[in-house]
Design a protein around this motif. Structure first.
Motif, PDB file in Angstrom:
ATOM      1  N   MET A 156       9.399  37.650 -38.086  1.00  0.00           N
ATOM      2  CA  MET A 156      10.046  37.706 -39.394  1.00  0.00           C
ATOM      3  C   MET A 156       9.042  37.843 -40.533  1.00  0.00           C
ATOM      4  SD  MET A 156      13.407  37.487 -39.477  1.00  0.00           S
ATOM      5  CE  MET A 156      14.825  36.902 -38.577  1.00  0.00           C
ATOM      6  N   SER A 157       7.938  37.124 -40.471  1.00  0.00           N
ATOM      7  CA  SER A 157       7.029  37.252 -41.609  1.00  0.00           C
ATOM      8  C   SER A 157       6.283  38.575 -41.570  1.00  0.00           C
ATOM      9  CB  SER A 157       6.071  36.067 -41.728  1.00  0.00           C
ATOM     10  OG  SER A 157       5.544  35.731 -40.512  1.00  0.00           O
ATOM     11  N   ASN A 158       6.103  39.145 -40.392  1.00  0.00           N
ATOM     12  CA  ASN A 158       5.510  40.477 -40.360  1.00  0.00           C
ATOM     13  C   ASN A 158       6.440  41.484 -41.018  1.00  0.00           C
ATOM     14  OD1 ASN A 158       3.644  39.223 -38.766  1.00  0.00           O
ATOM     15  ND2 ASN A 158       4.400  40.076 -36.873  1.00  0.00           N
ATOM     16  N   ASN A 159       7.727  41.374 -40.725  1.00  0.00           N
ATOM     17  CA  ASN A 159       8.726  42.237 -41.358  1.00  0.00           C
ATOM     18  C   ASN A 159       8.626  42.120 -42.860  1.00  0.00           C
ATOM     19  OD1 ASN A 159      11.633  41.940 -39.134  1.00  0.00           O
ATOM     20  ND2 ASN A 159       9.638  42.819 -38.849  1.00  0.00           N
ATOM     21  N   LEU A 160       8.531  40.883 -43.319  1.00  0.00           N
ATOM     22  CA  LEU A 160       8.508  40.645 -44.754  1.00  0.00           C
ATOM     23  C   LEU A 160       7.341  41.377 -45.409  1.00  0.00           C
ATOM     24  CD1 LEU A 160       9.533  39.176 -47.230  1.00  0.00           C
ATOM     25  CD2 LEU A 160       8.171  37.213 -46.594  1.00  0.00           C
ATOM     26  N   GLY A 161       6.169  41.312 -44.777  1.00  0.00           N
ATOM     27  CA  GLY A 161       4.996  41.966 -45.354  1.00  0.00           C
ATOM     28  C   GLY A 161       5.215  43.455 -45.544  1.00  0.00           C
ATOM     29  N   LEU A 162       5.707  44.107 -44.510  1.00  0.00           N
ATOM     30  CA  LEU A 162       5.896  45.555 -44.614  1.00  0.00           C
ATOM     31  C   LEU A 162       6.976  45.884 -45.639  1.00  0.00           C
ATOM     32  CD1 LEU A 162       5.165  48.357 -43.658  1.00  0.00           C
ATOM     33  CD2 LEU A 162       6.924  48.182 -41.939  1.00  0.00           C
ATOM     34  N   PHE A 165      17.808  32.847 -35.268  1.00  0.00           N
ATOM     35  CA  PHE A 165      17.335  34.221 -35.452  1.00  0.00           C
ATOM     36  C   PHE A 165      18.206  35.181 -34.651  1.00  0.00           C
ATOM     37  CE2 PHE A 165      12.587  33.227 -36.425  1.00  0.00           C
ATOM     38  CZ  PHE A 165      12.989  32.676 -37.618  1.00  0.00           C
ATOM     39  N   GLU A 166      18.512  34.779 -33.454  1.00  0.00           N
ATOM     40  CA  GLU A 166      19.268  35.666 -32.586  1.00  0.00           C
ATOM     41  C   GLU A 166      20.642  35.932 -33.188  1.00  0.00           C
ATOM     42  OE1 GLU A 166      19.636  34.246 -28.615  1.00  0.00           O
ATOM     43  OE2 GLU A 166      20.281  36.188 -27.849  1.00  0.00           O
ATOM     44  N   GLU A 167      21.170  34.912 -33.815  1.00  0.00           N
ATOM     45  CA  GLU A 167      22.511  35.090 -34.354  1.00  0.00           C
ATOM     46  C   GLU A 167      22.546  36.117 -35.482  1.00  0.00           C
ATOM     47  OE1 GLU A 167      24.783  31.625 -34.436  1.00  0.00           O
ATOM     48  OE2 GLU A 167      25.925  32.249 -36.180  1.00  0.00           O
ATOM     49  N   VAL A 168      21.517  36.115 -36.338  1.00  0.00           N
ATOM     50  CA  VAL A 168      21.559  37.096 -37.432  1.00  0.00           C
ATOM     51  C   VAL A 168      21.009  38.445 -37.039  1.00  0.00           C
ATOM     52  CG1 VAL A 168      21.554  35.468 -39.328  1.00  0.00           C
ATOM     53  CG2 VAL A 168      19.394  36.248 -38.385  1.00  0.00           C
ATOM     54  N   SER A 169      20.035  38.463 -36.143  1.00  0.00           N
ATOM     55  CA  SER A 169      19.354  39.734 -35.912  1.00  0.00           C
ATOM     56  C   SER A 169      19.661  40.324 -34.549  1.00  0.00           C
ATOM     57  CB  SER A 169      17.847  39.543 -36.039  1.00  0.00           C
ATOM     58  OG  SER A 169      17.368  38.849 -34.916  1.00  0.00           O
ATOM     59  N   GLY A 170      20.145  39.529 -33.642  1.00  0.00           N
ATOM     60  CA  GLY A 170      20.452  40.063 -32.322  1.00  0.00           C
ATOM     61  C   GLY A 170      19.318  39.914 -31.327  1.00  0.00           C
ATOM     62  N   ALA A 171      18.167  39.418 -31.772  1.00  0.00           N
ATOM     63  CA  ALA A 171      17.064  39.263 -30.830  1.00  0.00           C
ATOM     64  C   ALA A 171      16.369  37.945 -31.077  1.00  0.00           C
ATOM     65  CB  ALA A 171      16.075  40.407 -30.969  1.00  0.00           C
ATOM     66  N   ARG A 172      15.887  37.350 -30.013  1.00  0.00           N
ATOM     67  CA  ARG A 172      15.214  36.069 -30.150  1.00  0.00           C
ATOM     68  C   ARG A 172      13.832  36.238 -30.781  1.00  0.00           C
ATOM     69  NH1 ARG A 172      15.482  31.989 -26.375  1.00  0.00           N
ATOM     70  NH2 ARG A 172      13.352  32.388 -25.768  1.00  0.00           N
ATOM     71  N   LEU A 173      13.126  37.198 -30.245  1.00  0.00           N
ATOM     72  CA  LEU A 173      11.709  37.276 -30.577  1.00  0.00           C
ATOM     73  C   LEU A 173      11.436  38.420 -31.549  1.00  0.00           C
ATOM     74  CD1 LEU A 173       9.862  35.330 -29.252  1.00  0.00           C
ATOM     75  CD2 LEU A 173       9.097  37.096 -27.722  1.00  0.00           C
ATOM     76  N   MET A 174      11.921  39.586 -31.211  1.00  0.00           N
ATOM     77  CA  MET A 174      11.632  40.785 -31.990  1.00  0.00           C
ATOM     78  C   MET A 174      12.807  41.033 -32.921  1.00  0.00           C
ATOM     79  SD  MET A 174       8.823  41.407 -30.809  1.00  0.00           S
ATOM     80  CE  MET A 174       7.812  40.998 -29.423  1.00  0.00           C
ATOM     81  N   CYS A 175      12.767  40.365 -34.067  1.00  0.00           N
ATOM     82  CA  CYS A 175      13.979  40.318 -34.880  1.00  0.00           C
ATOM     83  C   CYS A 175      14.288  41.630 -35.589  1.00  0.00           C
ATOM     84  CB  CYS A 175      13.848  39.204 -35.897  1.00  0.00           C
ATOM     85  SG  CYS A 175      13.656  37.623 -35.085  1.00  0.00           S
ATOM     86  N   ASN A 176      13.276  42.284 -36.121  1.00  0.00           N
ATOM     87  CA  ASN A 176      13.506  43.556 -36.799  1.00  0.00           C
ATOM     88  C   ASN A 176      14.623  43.400 -37.816  1.00  0.00           C
ATOM     89  OD1 ASN A 176      13.609  46.245 -37.447  1.00  0.00           O
ATOM     90  ND2 ASN A 176      14.735  46.839 -35.631  1.00  0.00           N
ATOM     91  N   TYR A 177      14.518  42.394 -38.639  1.00  0.00           N
ATOM     92  CA  TYR A 177      15.646  41.963 -39.451  1.00  0.00           C
ATOM     93  C   TYR A 177      15.573  42.481 -40.873  1.00  0.00           C
ATOM     94  CZ  TYR A 177      18.903  38.675 -41.617  1.00  0.00           C
ATOM     95  OH  TYR A 177      19.930  38.117 -42.313  1.00  0.00           O
ATOM     96  N   MET A 178      14.384  42.703 -41.403  1.00  0.00           N
ATOM     97  CA  MET A 178      14.303  43.069 -42.819  1.00  0.00           C
ATOM     98  C   MET A 178      14.287  44.587 -42.981  1.00  0.00           C
ATOM     99  SD  MET A 178      12.054  40.016 -44.193  1.00  0.00           S
ATOM    100  CE  MET A 178      12.364  38.402 -43.502  1.00  0.00           C
ATOM    101  N   ARG A 179      14.759  44.989 -44.130  1.00  0.00           N
ATOM    102  CA  ARG A 179      14.774  46.408 -44.467  1.00  0.00           C
ATOM    103  C   ARG A 179      14.189  46.565 -45.854  1.00  0.00           C
ATOM    104  NH1 ARG A 179      15.475  46.478 -40.093  1.00  0.00           N
ATOM    105  NH2 ARG A 179      17.025  47.466 -38.786  1.00  0.00           N
ATOM    106  N   PHE A 180      13.826  47.805 -46.195  1.00  0.00           N
ATOM    107  CA  PHE A 180      13.334  48.038 -47.541  1.00  0.00           C
ATOM    108  C   PHE A 180      14.508  47.848 -48.483  1.00  0.00           C
ATOM    109  CE2 PHE A 180      11.008  51.087 -44.717  1.00  0.00           C
ATOM    110  CZ  PHE A 180      10.038  50.163 -44.421  1.00  0.00           C
ATOM    111  N   GLY A 181      14.396  46.884 -49.370  1.00  0.00           N
ATOM    112  CA  GLY A 181      15.493  46.620 -50.283  1.00  0.00           C
ATOM    113  C   GLY A 181      16.387  45.471 -49.857  1.00  0.00           C
ATOM    114  N   GLY A 182      16.057  44.788 -48.807  1.00  0.00           N
ATOM    115  CA  GLY A 182      16.906  43.660 -48.428  1.00  0.00           C
ATOM    116  C   GLY A 182      16.739  43.285 -46.981  1.00  0.00           C
TER     117      GLY A 182
END
Ligand code: SF4
Lengths: 258, 617
Positions: free
Chosen positions: B303-309, B373-390
Motif C-alpha cells: 500500500m505505501s508503495n502504491n501511495l508513492g507512485l 486489505f483483502e476486503e477493499v482491494s481483493g488481494a492480501r499482499l499485492m493490493c494494487n489499490y491506489m490510482r492516480f487521483g484517488g
C-alpha cells in the motif's frame, strides 16, 4: 475372538490394510496390521515432508504466512523447514528466479537427497510471471529443474499453496517403491549447473549455442524460427562425456574404503 | 587526445559567462551552468568538474547534508521538446535534502557525453556508494574516484548495460506497451518459441561458450591493517560467505565477511539475486500499468508503495485528490506501517536466535489487517489499490467498524504484549544494547533513512519535515531514541507502530464521505470499462502526462521511498526510477558490522530491515 475386533475391522481388513493371504495369530489380530510396503513408505514420506527453508521473493512471504499460526503447516507435518538441503525433501521455489540466482538454486537442488520434490509457487517460478520479459529473469524454474507441482497465483494464497501441497501428497501416494527412479542403478538426478557468461547458459545447450553464435546459424538466430527449438534433453556428446566422467569419479570415490 | 582538445573550449566558454543570477554561482564560481528547464522546480545544470566543490559547499554551508538519490537518464531516445539541442547522451541527477532544515530539495544535473566520466560524489557523500554502483552497472557511467565501482545487480562479465535505451533483451518486443503481438485478435506467440534454446537469453555473435571462463567475481573485502596489532593471540583472518541462500538473509542476499576469530574485519554486501528489472519493464509499461509492479517492490508494504507512485504522478499531472481518498490512503499507509514494524520486530528476534515463537506472535495480528486489505482491494499482499487521483474503490460498508476494533482493541494489546515480553528480556538487551552502533553523523552521511536514523536521535520523518498527502492534519510525534544500536532499532519500531495507531484513530474518526476517485478516467481499470481502452490505446490506460520530471518521496515504513519520473508526454514513462530505502540503507551494513561478531552481523542486517524485492528491484 470376534469380540476383540473393533467394529468394522473385518471390513477394513478386506478393504486395504490386511492382506488376505497372510494369517495373523488370533491374539494379535487387533494389534497387527499388514499392508504393502508402498503404503507404509508413502504414508511416512507424505506425513513428514520437510520443506527447504528457502524464500526467493514475494511468494515467500505467503509461504511464511502459510507456516504461521493461522494456516498452520504443521497439520501436514511440514512445519520443520530445514535450512540445509541435505535434510529436506521438498523445495518450494517461492518467487522470481533470476539468472544470477539460478546457479545457486540448481546447486541446492543437486545437494538435496532423493526422494526430492520441487513445487513451483506462483506465476514467476512457473513461467516468469509479471517479470517474464526482464533481462535478468528466468522464464520459469522448469527451464532448469523438473517440477512436480505448479501453483498458480501472484502470489498464491496460503490456501492455494496448501492445495498444491496436498496434490503433491497425492502424487507421493501413487508412487511405488519398486519403480521409483532413485533406487535404480542408472538414475542420476544431477542437473548441470548453469553458468553465468555474457548471459546465462545451460551446459546442456553448449552445442546449440555454438551453432548459433559461431556457425551460419548466427544470422538466422535473430529471424527466430519456431521450428529450431531443441529440447534440453538432447545433450551434446561433450556434455555427456563430461557427465559420465564426473559420475565415474564419484562412483570410484564411493567404492574406496574410508 | 581528442577528449582534451574538445573539452578545453567548453570549459573556457563556461568560465567566460558565469551567470551570477543562478544560485550558488557566487559561492562556487562557474558551477551552475543553467536550469534544466525554464519552469523547472529548481533543477540546476552543473559543470562536471565543479560538482564536488558545489556539493561540498551545499553540505557545509547550506546544510544540505543528505544525498537522497543518485540516478541517471539516457536521453538518446527522448521525444520531448525540453531537451532539444542538447547533445550529451546521459544526465546524472542528484537530489539533496537537509535533515536539519527539512523542506524541499536541491536537484543537480550533470550532463555526461557517452564514454565520459563523472566525479564520484562519494568524496562528499559516502552514501552515494551503492547508488553509483547501480548507475555504473545499469548505464555504464564511470564515476571517477569511486572507491569500489563494481556491478552490484548483475554479474561481472554480463554483456552490456541494460538500462541504456538501445539495449534490448532476448524477449524484446517493442519500446512501449501494449505490444501489438498481444492484441487479442492476433494469435498469441510464446517468446520461448522464437529462440532456439527456448530461454530468455542472447549471446553475442562470435562468442564461444566452450572457451568461456567465469571471471572470478572478487568482492573486495579488504584486510584490515590491524592484523598484527593483536599480539600473541594473532589468528589468521579468513573470508566467510553468507548467502545467497541463507536462512537469515531475509531472502536472496549475500554477505562476504573477512573475520579474524569471530570478529568481523570487513564486510561487503552483494545483491542482485532478485534483480527483476523493475525499471526497464517500468519504462515500457504505461503509467498505470506500473501500479501493480510497485506492489512487488517492498512486498510487505504494497500500500505505501502504491501511495508513492500515485503521489508522484499526481504531482507531475497536477491532479486533485478528493478528501475521502486522501484519508483512505493514509489509513492504508499507516496500517501498512504497523504490519511492517510487527514483521520486522518478529524477524529481528528470529535473527537473535529466538526462532519462530516471537515472530509467530508478532505476525498474528498481521493477518487481521490483511483481511481488511483483502476486503477493499481483493488481494492480501499485492493490493494494487491506489490510482492516480484517488483509490480504486470505496471502503466496504462495515470496514471502518472492523478497523476501529483493530485499532482500539487488538493492535494496542499486541504491541503491549510484545513490549512486555521482549523489551525487558535479558537476551534481547544483552545482544542488542551497544551492538551495531553508528553515529548519527555517519548515518546521515551514508544516506540512511527511516527508523534507523530515528533510533539514533535524529527526528527526521518526511511526514513531518516535508509533509505530503494530508499528514499535516494529524497529531503525532516522531519518536527518537538516543542510542543508535540494535536495541534502539527494535524499540523504535514499537514506538512508531504506536504513533501509527494514533494517526489511524484520528483518520478513522474524521474520515469524510464523498468521492474516492478524482479523475474517474484514470481509474477505468475494470474489465468492462478499461480493457477496450487498453488495446485501443485511449482512455485510462494511456493518458499522457505533460513533459517534465518529478521526484516524490514518502516516509515508507523502511525509510525514504522516492520515485523519480521523467515524462516526455508519452503514454509510458521515459524514465522510471525508484529510490529504494532498503537498498540505500545497506550502505551502512559494512561500517556497522565491523568490530562485532559474525553472529551480530546477522542481527545488524535484520535490524536494518531490508526486503530484497526493493533492494534489487
Ligand atoms: S508470482 Fe507474484 S508474488 Fe510471486 S514472486 Fe512473482 S511477482 Fe512475487
Amino acid at each position: 475372538m470376534a469380540s476383540v475386533d473393533p467394529a468394522g475391522f473385518q471390513q477394513l481388513k478386506e478393504q486395504q490394510y490386511l492382506h488376505d493371504q497372510i494369517t495373523v495369530p488370533a491374539e494379535l489380530q487387533s494389534n497387527v496390521l499388514v499392508t504393502t510396503l508402498d503404503k507404509a513408505y508413502n504414508w511416512s514420506r507424505r506425513s513428514s515432508m520437510w520443506p527447504l527453508l528457502f524464500g526467493l521473493a514475494c511468494c515467500a512471504i505467503e509461504m511464511i504466512a502459510t507456516a504461521a499460526s493461522r494456516y498452520d503447516l504443521s497439520r501436514f507435518g511440514m512445519e520443520v523447514m530445514r535450512p540445509s538441503p541435505r535434510q529436506s525433501d521438498l523445495m518450494i521455489v517461492s518467487g522470481t528466479v533470476t539468472k544470477k540466482m539460478v546457479p545457486a538454486i540448481v546447486r541446492i537442488y543437486n545437494q538435496m537427497a532423493e526422494p526430492r520434490y520441487v513445487l513451483s509457487m506462483g506465476a514467476c517460478a512457473t513461467g516468469g510471471g509479471p517479470f517474464k520479459e526482464g533481462y535478468n529473469v528466468v522464464s520459469g524454474i522448469d527451464k532448469y529443474l523438473p517440477v512436480d507441482v505448479y501453483v498458480p497465483g501472484c502470489p498464491p494464497t496460503p490456501e492455494a499453496l496448501i492445495f498444491g501441497l496436498m496434490k503433491l501428497h497425492e502424487k507421493v501416494e501413487r508412487q511405488s517403491i519398486a519403480k521409483v527412479a532413485w533406487y535404480r542403478k542408472e538414475s542420476s538426478g544431477f542437473v548441470p549447473v548453469p553458468i553465468l557468461g555474457p548471459d546465462i547458459f545451460d551446459p546442456r545447450q553448449i552445442q546449440l549455442i555454438r551453432e548459433n553464435t559461431l556457425g551460419e546459424g548466427a544470422a538466422s538466430r535473430s529471424s527466430g524460427g519456431g521450428e529450431v527449438r531443441v529440447m534440453p534433453e538432447l545433450l551434446s556428446d561433450d556434455v555427456k562425456q563430461n557427465l559420465e566422467a564426473i559420475r565415474t569419479r564419484y562412483l570410484a570415490k564411493m567404492k574406496q574404503p574410508a | 587526445m581528442s577528449d582534451a582538445v574538445a573539452e578545453a573550449p567548453v570549459a573556457d566558454a563556461a568560465a567566460a559567462e558565469i551567470d551570477a543570477s543562478l544560485p550558488y554561482n557566487n559561492a562556487v564560481p562557474g558551477a551552475v551552468l543553467g536550469r534544466w528547464a525554464e519552469e523547472s522546480d529548481g533543477g540546476l545544470i552543473v559543470a562536471a568538474d565543479k560538482l564536488i566543490p558545489l556539493m561540498t559547499h551545499l553540505r557545509d554551508k547550506e546544510e544540505y547534508d543528505f544525498l537522497s538519490s543518485v540516478t541517471c537518464v539516457d536521453y538518446s531516445k527522448y521525444g520531448g521538446k525540453l531537451r532539444a539541442g542538447v547533445s550529451e547522451r546521459f544526465d546524472t541527477v542528484y537530489h539533496l535534502y537537509s535533515t536539519s532544515k527539512g523542506g524541499g530539495h536541491v536537484k543537480l544535473h550533470v550532463r555526461v557525453p557517452e564514454n565520459d566520466t563523472v566525479p564520484s560524489a562519494t568524496a562528499v557523500y559516502p552514501g552515494a556508494n551503492l547508488q553509483e554502483c547501480e548507475v555504473y552497472d545499469l548505464f555504464g557511467i564511470n564515476f571517477e574516484g569511486h572507491p569500489n565501482l563494481r556491478r552490484v545487480l548483475l554479474w561481472d562479465g554480463f554483456n552490456g548495460h541494460p538500462m541504456r535505451k538501445d539495449w534490448h533483451e532476448a524477449y524484446y518486443d517493442e519500446d512501449a506497451k501494449p505490444f501489438k503481438s498481444r492484441h487479442p485478435a492476433k494469435g498469441y506467440e510464446f517468446h520461448e518459441d522464437k529462440l532456439p534454446w527456448g530461454k530468455n537469453t542472447t549471446y553475442p555473435e562470435g562468442w564461444d561458450p566452450e572457451d568461456w571462463r567465469e571471471p572470478i567475481t572478487y568482492v573486495p573485502v579488504s584486510q584490515a591493517p590491524g592484523h598484527d596489532e593483536l599480539g600473541e593471540l594473532d589468528t589468521e583472518s579468513i573470508v566467510v560467505n553468507l548467502g545467497p541462500h541463507h536462512p537469515s538473509t531475509h531472502g536472496v542476499f549475500r554477505m562476504i565477511a573477512r573475520i579474524e576469530g569471530e570478529t568481523i574485519l570487513a564486510l561487503e554486501p552483494e545483491m542482485g539475486y532478485l534483480h527483476r528489472n523493475h525499471e526497464k519493464i517500468g519504462e515500457r509499461n504505461t503509467w498505470l500499468m506500473n501500479m501493480p509492479y510497485t506492489d512487488r517492490l517492498d512486498y510487505i508494504n504494497s500500500m505505501s508503495n502504491n501511495l508513492g507512485l500515485a503521489l508522484a504522478v499526481e504531482k507531475l499531472m497536477d491532479i486533485e485528490v478528493p478528501e475521502r481518498a486522501s484519508y483512505i490512503r493514509i489509513i492504508m499507509a499507516e496500517f501498512t506501517r504497523v504490519i511492517n514494524h510487527l514483521w520486522s520486530i518478529g524477524f529481528i528476534l528470529n535473527d537473535l536466535g529466538a526462532l519462530q515463537t516471537p515472530a509467530l506472535y508478532a505476525i498474528e495480528e498481521r493477518e487481521m489487517i490483511l483481511d481488511l486489505f483483502e476486503e477493499v482491494s481483493g488481494a492480501r499482499l499485492m493490493c494494487n489499490y491506489m490510482r492516480f487521483g484517488g483509490v480504486v474503490r470505496d471502503l466496504t460498508p462495515n470496514w471502518i467498524k472492523r478497523a476501529l476494533y483493530l485499532v482500539h482493541e487488538r493492535l494496542p494489546h499486541t504491541l503491549d504484549e510484545l513490549d512486555r515480553l521482549l523489551s525487558g528480556n535479558e537476551i534481547v538487551k544483552a545482544r542488542g544494547k551497544g551492538v551495531g552502533y553508528l553515529s548519527p553523523q555517519d548515518l546521515i552521511a551514508l544516506s540512511i533513512s527511516g527508523p534507523m536514523i530515528r533510533a539514533a536521535g535524529i527526528p527526521y520523518d518526511i511526514r513531518k519535515v516535508d509533509p505530503y498527502c494530508i499528514y499535516d492534519r494529524f497529531e503525532f510525534d516522531v519518536p527518537t531514541l538516543p542510542d543508535g544500536d540494535i536495541y534502539a532499532r527494535y524499540y523504535i519500531r514499537l514506538l512508531e507502530a504506536r504513533e501509527s495507531l494514533k494517526i489511524l484513530r484520528q483518520a478513522l474518526r474524521d474520515i469524510p464521505g464523498g468521492e474516492v476517485q478524482g479523475l474517474p478516467a484514470f481509474a477505468s481499470a475494470t474489465i468492462e470499462a478499461g480493457f477496450g481502452t487498453i488495446m485501443g490505446g485511449r482512455g485510462g490506460y494511456s493518458f499522457r502526462p505533460p513533459e517534465g520530471e518529478v521526484y516524490q518521496r514518502i516516509e515508507a515504513p523502511k525509510g525514504e521511498l522516492g520515485y523519480f519520473l521523467v515524462s516526455d508526454n508519452k503514454a509510458n514513462p521515459y524514465r522510471y526510477h525508484v529510490r529504494a530505502p532498503s537498498y540505500i540503507n545497506l550502505n551502512g551494513l559494512g561500517p556497522m558490522s565491523v568490530g562485532y561478531k559474525i553472529a551480530d552481523a546477522i542481527v545488524i542486517l535484520g535490524a536494518i530491515d531490508i526486503v530484497l524485492g526493493e533492494v534489487d528491484r
